[in-house]
Write a protein that holds these residues in place. Structure first.
Motif, PDB file in Angstrom:
ATOM      1  N   ALA A  28       3.317  31.733  -6.224  1.00  0.00           N
ATOM      2  CA  ALA A  28       4.401  31.737  -7.230  1.00  0.00           C
ATOM      3  C   ALA A  28       3.822  31.818  -8.626  1.00  0.00           C
ATOM      4  CB  ALA A  28       5.250  30.485  -7.072  1.00  0.00           C
ATOM      5  N   GLY A  29       2.714  31.136  -8.869  1.00  0.00           N
ATOM      6  CA  GLY A  29       2.074  31.213 -10.176  1.00  0.00           C
ATOM      7  C   GLY A  29       1.546  32.598 -10.474  1.00  0.00           C
ATOM      8  N   MET A  30       1.000  33.256  -9.456  1.00  0.00           N
ATOM      9  CA  MET A  30       0.489  34.617  -9.653  1.00  0.00           C
ATOM     10  C   MET A  30       1.609  35.619  -9.890  1.00  0.00           C
ATOM     11  SD  MET A  30      -2.593  34.704  -6.841  1.00  0.00           S
ATOM     12  CE  MET A  30      -2.387  36.429  -6.612  1.00  0.00           C
ATOM     13  N   LEU A  31       2.726  35.461  -9.169  1.00  0.00           N
ATOM     14  CA  LEU A  31       3.851  36.389  -9.338  1.00  0.00           C
ATOM     15  C   LEU A  31       4.559  36.174 -10.665  1.00  0.00           C
ATOM     16  CD1 LEU A  31       5.428  36.388  -5.769  1.00  0.00           C
ATOM     17  CD2 LEU A  31       4.034  38.160  -6.828  1.00  0.00           C
ATOM     18  N   GLY A  32       4.446  34.970 -11.207  1.00  0.00           N
ATOM     19  CA  GLY A  32       5.113  34.659 -12.465  1.00  0.00           C
ATOM     20  C   GLY A  32       4.405  35.210 -13.688  1.00  0.00           C
ATOM     21  N   ARG A  33       3.195  35.710 -13.520  1.00  0.00           N
ATOM     22  CA  ARG A  33       2.448  36.226 -14.682  1.00  0.00           C
ATOM     23  C   ARG A  33       2.982  37.526 -15.164  1.00  0.00           C
ATOM     24  NH1 ARG A  33      -3.867  34.849 -13.745  1.00  0.00           N
ATOM     25  NH2 ARG A  33      -3.525  32.782 -12.976  1.00  0.00           N
TER      26      ARG A  33
END
Length: 69
Positions: free
Chosen positions: A64-69
């Motif tokens: 989720a953190g990677m997709l939120g970038r």
């Protein structure tokens, strides 16, 4: 070189068979949400079987953190 040639021939044969059967040509890409929908049932099953909820939550948070970038 022979390995690459064999894979190319096999891929071309697969495309010919798919088009003969009326299938569409594969684009080679998949929407990320489709990929998530395909993977989630197996991930949930494995986490239940092996009791890895913490690991699943950690990985989901990372993704989720990677997709939120």
């Amino acid at each position: 070189m022979a390995d690459t040639t064999g894979r190319t021939a096999l891929r071309a044969h697969g495309r010919r068979v798919a088009s003969a059967l009326g299938g569409r040509q594969p684009s080679g890409t998949r929407h990320p949400l489709v990929a998530v929908a395909m993977v989630m049932p197996l991930a949930i099953l494995l986490s239940v079987v092996f009791g890895g909820w913490e690991a699943v939550l950690t990985q989901a948070s990372s993704v989720a953190g990677m997709l939120g970038r």
